[in-house]
Design a protein around this motif. Structure first.
Motif, PDB file in Angstrom:
ATOM      1  N   ASP A   1       0.796  -1.229   0.000  1.00 52.74           N
ATOM      2  CA  ASP A   1       0.000   0.000   0.000  1.00 52.74           C
ATOM      3  C   ASP A   1       0.829   1.281   0.000  1.00 52.74           C
ATOM      4  N   ALA A   2       2.139   1.161   0.162  1.00 53.93           N
ATOM      5  CA  ALA A   2       2.996   2.352   0.239  1.00 53.93           C
ATOM      6  C   ALA A   2       3.093   3.052  -1.119  1.00 53.93           C
ATOM      7  N   GLU A   3       3.014   4.352  -1.100  1.00 54.74           N
ATOM      8  CA  GLU A   3       3.125   5.159  -2.327  1.00 54.74           C
ATOM      9  C   GLU A   3       4.450   4.902  -3.047  1.00 54.74           C
ATOM     10  N   GLU A   4       5.518   4.713  -2.284  1.00 49.58           N
ATOM     11  CA  GLU A   4       6.832   4.461  -2.881  1.00 49.58           C
ATOM     12  C   GLU A   4       6.844   3.142  -3.660  1.00 49.58           C
ATOM     13  N   THR A   5       6.098   2.153  -3.177  1.00 47.26           N
ATOM     14  CA  THR A   5       5.997   0.874  -3.892  1.00 47.26           C
ATOM     15  C   THR A   5       5.289   1.081  -5.221  1.00 47.26           C
ATOM     16  N   THR A   6       4.195   1.816  -5.190  1.00 47.63           N
ATOM     17  CA  THR A   6       3.459   2.119  -6.420  1.00 47.63           C
ATOM     18  C   THR A   6       4.371   2.821  -7.419  1.00 47.63           C
ATOM     19  N   ASP A   7       5.176   3.761  -6.948  1.00 50.98           N
ATOM     20  CA  ASP A   7       6.108   4.473  -7.825  1.00 50.98           C
ATOM     21  C   ASP A   7       7.105   3.510  -8.467  1.00 50.98           C
ATOM     22  N   LEU A   8       7.668   2.599  -7.671  1.00 49.27           N
ATOM     23  CA  LEU A   8       8.628   1.633  -8.216  1.00 49.27           C
ATOM     24  C   LEU A   8       7.961   0.755  -9.275  1.00 49.27           C
ATOM     25  N   LEU A   9       6.765   0.260  -8.975  1.00 46.73           N
ATOM     26  CA  LEU A   9       6.089  -0.643  -9.898  1.00 46.73           C
ATOM     27  C   LEU A   9       5.695   0.065 -11.201  1.00 46.73           C
ATOM     28  N   ARG A  10       5.423   1.354 -11.124  1.00 43.42           N
ATOM     29  CA  ARG A  10       5.073   2.123 -12.329  1.00 43.42           C
ATOM     30  C   ARG A  10       6.291   2.425 -13.198  1.00 43.42           C
ATOM     31  N   THR A  11       7.469   2.496 -12.591  1.00 42.40           N
ATOM     32  CA  THR A  11       8.645   2.960 -13.320  1.00 42.40           C
ATOM     33  C   THR A  11       9.688   1.880 -13.610  1.00 42.40           C
ATOM     34  N   THR A  12       9.559   0.711 -12.997  1.00 40.88           N
ATOM     35  CA  THR A  12      10.610  -0.302 -13.114  1.00 40.88           C
ATOM     36  C   THR A  12      10.001  -1.687 -13.281  1.00 40.88           C
ATOM     37  N   GLU A  13      10.219  -2.297 -14.429  1.00 42.61           N
ATOM     38  CA  GLU A  13       9.724  -3.651 -14.680  1.00 42.61           C
ATOM     39  C   GLU A  13      10.827  -4.670 -14.435  1.00 42.61           C
ATOM     40  N   LEU A  14      10.424  -5.828 -13.945  1.00 43.32           N
ATOM     41  CA  LEU A  14      11.363  -6.932 -13.831  1.00 43.32           C
ATOM     42  C   LEU A  14      11.604  -7.512 -15.224  1.00 43.32           C
ATOM     43  N   LEU A  15      12.837  -7.893 -15.488  1.00 39.07           N
ATOM     44  CA  LEU A  15      13.207  -8.420 -16.795  1.00 39.07           C
ATOM     45  C   LEU A  15      13.122  -9.939 -16.806  1.00 39.07           C
ATOM     46  N   TRP A  16      12.662 -10.489 -17.933  1.00 37.74           N
ATOM     47  CA  TRP A  16      12.516 -11.927 -18.111  1.00 37.74           C
ATOM     48  C   TRP A  16      13.861 -12.575 -18.396  1.00 37.74           C
ATOM     49  N   HIS A  17      14.071 -13.761 -17.811  1.00 38.85           N
ATOM     50  CA  HIS A  17      15.247 -14.591 -18.085  1.00 38.85           C
ATOM     51  C   HIS A  17      14.787 -16.038 -18.173  1.00 38.85           C
ATOM     52  N   GLY A  18      15.443 -16.807 -19.005  1.00 34.48           N
ATOM     53  CA  GLY A  18      15.176 -18.243 -19.057  1.00 34.48           C
ATOM     54  C   GLY A  18      15.793 -18.931 -17.858  1.00 34.48           C
ATOM     55  N   PRO A  19      15.319 -20.124 -17.506  1.00 32.00           N
ATOM     56  CA  PRO A  19      15.851 -20.826 -16.337  1.00 32.00           C
ATOM     57  C   PRO A  19      17.328 -21.186 -16.465  1.00 32.00           C
ATOM     58  N   THR A  20      17.840 -21.281 -17.674  1.00 28.72           N
ATOM     59  CA  THR A  20      19.264 -21.599 -17.846  1.00 28.72           C
ATOM     60  C   THR A  20      20.165 -20.419 -17.487  1.00 28.72           C
ATOM     61  N   GLU A  21      19.581 -19.242 -17.280  1.00 26.92           N
ATOM     62  CA  GLU A  21      20.356 -18.050 -16.942  1.00 26.92           C
ATOM     63  C   GLU A  21      20.512 -17.865 -15.436  1.00 26.92           C
ATOM     64  N   TRP A  22      20.208 -18.878 -14.655  1.00 29.02           N
ATOM     65  CA  TRP A  22      20.202 -18.758 -13.201  1.00 29.02           C
ATOM     66  C   TRP A  22      21.569 -18.369 -12.641  1.00 29.02           C
ATOM     67  N   GLU A  23      22.634 -18.831 -13.226  1.00 28.21           N
ATOM     68  CA  GLU A  23      23.965 -18.552 -12.663  1.00 28.21           C
ATOM     69  C   GLU A  23      24.256 -17.057 -12.616  1.00 28.21           C
ATOM     70  N   GLY A  24      23.950 -16.351 -13.685  1.00 24.23           N
ATOM     71  CA  GLY A  24      24.174 -14.900 -13.714  1.00 24.23           C
ATOM     72  C   GLY A  24      23.342 -14.180 -12.683  1.00 24.23           C
ATOM     73  N   LEU A  25      22.109 -14.644 -12.469  1.00 21.82           N
ATOM     74  CA  LEU A  25      21.234 -14.018 -11.474  1.00 21.82           C
ATOM     75  C   LEU A  25      21.665 -14.359 -10.056  1.00 21.82           C
ATOM     76  N   ALA A  26      22.108 -15.584  -9.838  1.00 17.44           N
ATOM     77  CA  ALA A  26      22.561 -16.008  -8.504  1.00 17.44           C
ATOM     78  C   ALA A  26      23.849 -15.292  -8.108  1.00 17.44           C
ATOM     79  N   ALA A  27      24.663 -14.910  -9.096  1.00 15.37           N
ATOM     80  CA  ALA A  27      25.932 -14.245  -8.823  1.00 15.37           C
ATOM     81  C   ALA A  27      25.745 -12.825  -8.329  1.00 15.37           C
ATOM     82  N   ARG A  28      24.531 -12.294  -8.444  1.00 13.75           N
ATOM     83  CA  ARG A  28      24.268 -10.915  -8.015  1.00 13.75           C
ATOM     84  C   ARG A  28      24.169 -10.772  -6.504  1.00 13.75           C
ATOM     85  N   ALA A  29      24.209 -11.861  -5.792  1.00 18.51           N
ATOM     86  CA  ALA A  29      24.054 -11.820  -4.324  1.00 18.51           C
ATOM     87  C   ALA A  29      25.189 -11.093  -3.660  1.00 18.51           C
TER      88      ALA A  29
END
Length: 154
Positions: free
Chosen positions: A126-154
């Protein structure tokens, strides 16, 4: 059912390498459809809302918006707020796609997490800041084989 699972990068790596993982995620359950005034779970609106909910929960719980999506036999979690579901020992082979922030989105999400420090999902949603993020920033699609690159972001 299609389940959107917020996952920590290290848990993603573990799931992909061990082949199984207990999951807690979000699905188009009857309570979810009612809460978001949706007629069917088989719609783009339902999928987008589930992705956004899972992303915000992941940000709160894991510090990142990283979501695995797959056809998973899951059961509702009580209370079933936001379509919460869980399933034990889900095979990695059930994961169809992954979604994550790019560098810019990750920075914006990190700033939102600082604002929401200690909040639970209903309050964060319900936070206004959350609404702002969701309006301005989309999550990008990746195939399941791309997990290593995403896991390395930790």
């Amino acid at each position: 059912m299609l389940v959107f699972v917020p996952v920590h990068p290290s848990a993603l790596a573990e799931w992909a390498t061990t082949g199984v993982h207990d999951v807690e995620g979000f699905a188009a359950t009857p309570s979810f459809l009612d809460a978001f005034d949706l007629v069917t779970g088989e719609s783009e609106d339902a999928d987008l809302t589930l992705l956004e909910v899972a992303g915000i929960e992941g940000l709160l719980a894991n510090g990142v918006r990283l979501v695995a999506v797959g056809e998973i036999d899951a059961e509702g979690v009580e209370p079933a707020d936001f379509g919460a579901v869980s399933a034990p020992q889900v095979p990695w082979s059930r994961v169809e796609s992954l979604f994550a922030d790019d560098e810019v989105g990750a920075g914006r999400a990190s700033r939102l997490r600082a604002v929401l420090d200690g909040a639970l999902l209903p309050e964060a949603w319900d936070a206004e800041e959350t609404t702002d993020l969701l309006r301005t920033t989309e999550l990008l699609w990746h195939g399941p084989t791309e997990w290593e690159g995403l896991a390395a972001r930790a």
